[in-house]
Design a protein around this motif. Structure first.
Motif, PDB file in Angstrom:
ATOM      1  N   ALA A  79      60.170  71.592  -4.927  1.00 51.61           N
ATOM      2  CA  ALA A  79      60.304  72.210  -3.607  1.00 51.61           C
ATOM      3  C   ALA A  79      61.325  73.345  -3.588  1.00 51.61           C
ATOM      4  O   ALA A  79      61.155  74.331  -2.867  1.00 51.61           O
ATOM      5  CB  ALA A  79      60.683  71.143  -2.579  1.00 51.61           C
ATOM      6  N   TYR A  80      62.401  73.209  -4.371  1.00 52.73           N
ATOM      7  CA  TYR A  80      63.526  74.136  -4.202  1.00 52.73           C
ATOM      8  C   TYR A  80      63.919  74.923  -5.456  1.00 52.73           C
ATOM      9  O   TYR A  80      64.579  75.959  -5.334  1.00 52.73           O
ATOM     10  CB  TYR A  80      64.761  73.365  -3.721  1.00 52.73           C
ATOM     11  N   CYS A  81      63.567  74.451  -6.648  1.00 51.79           N
ATOM     12  CA  CYS A  81      64.144  75.033  -7.858  1.00 51.79           C
ATOM     13  C   CYS A  81      63.150  75.810  -8.722  1.00 51.79           C
ATOM     14  O   CYS A  81      63.492  76.861  -9.272  1.00 51.79           O
ATOM     15  CB  CYS A  81      64.778  73.933  -8.725  1.00 51.79           C
ATOM     16  N   TYR A 110      72.977  74.925  -1.118  1.00 50.76           N
ATOM     17  CA  TYR A 110      72.084  73.884  -0.628  1.00 50.76           C
ATOM     18  C   TYR A 110      72.818  72.755   0.087  1.00 50.76           C
ATOM     19  O   TYR A 110      72.189  71.779   0.487  1.00 50.76           O
ATOM     20  CB  TYR A 110      71.255  73.318  -1.784  1.00 50.76           C
ATOM     21  N   ALA A 111      74.126  72.920   0.274  1.00 51.34           N
ATOM     22  CA  ALA A 111      74.880  71.890   0.999  1.00 51.34           C
ATOM     23  C   ALA A 111      74.313  71.634   2.386  1.00 51.34           C
ATOM     24  O   ALA A 111      74.250  70.474   2.823  1.00 51.34           O
ATOM     25  CB  ALA A 111      76.358  72.273   1.082  1.00 51.34           C
ATOM     26  N   PRO A 112      73.874  72.662   3.145  1.00 49.09           N
ATOM     27  CA  PRO A 112      73.309  72.392   4.476  1.00 49.09           C
ATOM     28  C   PRO A 112      71.869  71.862   4.443  1.00 49.09           C
ATOM     29  O   PRO A 112      71.360  71.411   5.466  1.00 49.09           O
ATOM     30  CB  PRO A 112      73.354  73.773   5.164  1.00 49.09           C
ATOM     31  N   VAL A 113      71.242  71.933   3.278  1.00 48.98           N
ATOM     32  CA  VAL A 113      69.804  71.649   3.191  1.00 48.98           C
ATOM     33  C   VAL A 113      69.523  70.290   2.546  1.00 48.98           C
ATOM     34  O   VAL A 113      68.676  69.529   3.018  1.00 48.98           O
ATOM     35  CB  VAL A 113      69.092  72.758   2.392  1.00 48.98           C
ATOM     36  N   LEU A 114      70.225  69.984   1.472  1.00 45.95           N
ATOM     37  CA  LEU A 114      69.980  68.763   0.704  1.00 45.95           C
ATOM     38  C   LEU A 114      71.126  67.780   0.874  1.00 45.95           C
ATOM     39  O   LEU A 114      72.305  68.176   0.898  1.00 45.95           O
ATOM     40  CB  LEU A 114      69.818  69.098  -0.784  1.00 45.95           C
TER      41      LEU A 114
END
Length: 431
Positions: free
Chosen positions: A329-331, A388-392
């Motif tokens: 999804a993200y990387c 990605y602290a706010p996302v994951l």
């Protein structure tokens, strides 16, 4: 008339000491050789002085940058030639003493976060040029220094005198017999103004670098500092520079990226403010020295070989691994479904020395907080790592980093939720 003349003379004698620092600075400025100032500017770039002594959105060299130490936060000092709040009143001898011995003009000891154990190796000619630059080539800024946020009794400075007696080697660098000019120049830059060991060498219980040159096996074998793991720079084949050739290393120092890895964390400022502006000759000399260092560290694993198995897991729909799902999804859009990235624009995850390193601090930190832009020749890199602290959440970050560190034959240990939680807390508190 005589009384008036005596009064003027007396007033002048009283006032003279107050004007002396400014007069001394003005004299130094007027006497400074432009070529010497220019050379000092280059050496200040080699030392990356601006990165530490400039706060975010602050004026160059005016200090105020917070630095986290095991004892608490300290703030870098004003090293502009302002006579009241900077170093405008420093003589060349005062300047050299602060650089080499960590002692300010008024006699107080500097904390060893200032890398004076490295600067002690700087020779007299270069020290003279640096002084000329900071007195004559830097704009004065009136900005008072900020006291450290260190509680008593840890904030006492007098014990540093004993620290210096034990850990400070005051000798300037001496060429090593049997080594060529390039090797010795590289050693001088790496060990001295470059102060690479300040980050890349592990520290002991007294916050001392465990080695100051190649005679100590710990030198440049990697170290944790301020929430990052500064990479192993020895010849170790997996987590060090063993698989890098000289062109790889020169490209990294000049651009912050190569086929193996990209710069992040505090190394970004080194690339932006220092190494990209160094001469090709000096970069080559540093490379020669670094590539001569024997392998230290690692986990004893055989040299890295790529294995595509993790790619098959990621391509399984739906992925049967929680970390693989996050990766998908993200990387994978930036780092490639095969983990090989799109170097040098986007770093590989497969075989990346930072991924293979036992200590996952840097991976966790860069995933949480992203990284600043690498800016080469005034042009920012097009694909900086986002935060990605706010996302994951912590579990998702632990899962994806565990997947990446195990995949493609990376063979690195798992990342735990507690590892992520601790670094999230410490890095958020530092902001």
């Amino acid at each position: 008339m005589k009384n008036t003349l005596k009064g003027l003379v007396a007033a002048l004698c009283v006032a003279l000491p107050f004007f002396a620092p400014v007069t001394a600075r003005a004299a130094a400025q007027s006497a400074a050789d432009p070529a010497l100032v220019q050379r000092g500017a280059y050496l200040a770039k080699v030392g990356d002085c601006v990165a530490c002594h400039t706060a975010p959105k602050g004026k160059p060299f005016a200090g105020g940058l917070p630095m986290t130490t095991p004892m608490g936060k300290i703030y870098t000092t004003n090293i502009t030639p302002d006579p009241q709040t900077g170093i405008g009143g420093y003589t060349e001898q005062d300047f050299a003493r602060a650089m080499r011995e960590g002692v300010a003009k008024d006699g107080h000891n500097l904390y060893p976060a200032m890398p004076y154990p490295s600067y002690a190796k700087v020779n007299d000619d270069d020290m003279k040029a640096l002084y000329a630059y900071f007195i004559s080539g830097v704009a004065p800024v009136q900005q008072a220094n900020r006291e450290p946020d260190i509680k008593w009794p840890l904030n006492m400075r007098w014990p540093l005198k004993f620290w210096n007696m034990v850990f400070l080697d005051k000798g300037v660098y001496q060429d090593k017999p049997g080594k060529d000019v390039a090797w010795n120049r590289g050693a001088y830059l790496i060990q001295g103004l470059g102060h690479c060991g300040s980050c890349h060498t592990p520290r002991g219980i007294a916050f001392q670098e465990k080695a100051l040159d190649e005679s100590g096996s710990a030198f440049l074998s990697g170290g944790v500092l301020d929430g990052w793991f500064a990479a192993n720079l020895t010849g170790e084949h997996n987590v060090g520079l063993g698989r890098w050739n000289e062109q790889d290393l020169q490209a990294f120092l000049k651009t912050g990226a190569n086929r193996h890895a990209s710069a992040f964390g505090s190394m970004t400022s080194v690339i932006n403010n220092s190494t990209q502006g160094m001469s090709d000759t000096d970069i080559a000399a540093m490379t020669t020295y670094l590539k001569s260092l024997p392998p230290v560290g690692g986990n004893g694993a055989p040299p890295y070989n790529y294995d595509p198995q993790a790619t098959k897991v990621s391509l399984n729909r739906p992925a049967n691994n929680e970390g693989a799902r996050v990766d998908t999804a993200y990387c994978m859009h930036c780092h490639g479904v095969d983990g090989r990235g799109f170097a040098p624009l986007l770093a590989p995850l497969a075989g990346n020395p930072n991924v293979l390193e036992k200590d996952a601090s840097s991976l966790i930190n860069v995933t949480l907080n992203g990284t600043e832009d690498i800016v080469i020749g005034g042009v920012p890199a097009p694909y900086p790592m986002p935060k990605y602290a706010p996302v994951l959440n912590n579990q998702q970050i632990a899962d994806v980093l565990t997947f990446v560190r195990a995949g493609w034959n990376n063979g690195a240990p798992a990342v735990t939720v507690d590892d992520v939680a601790k670094l999230r807390k410490s890095t958020q508190a530092a902001k």
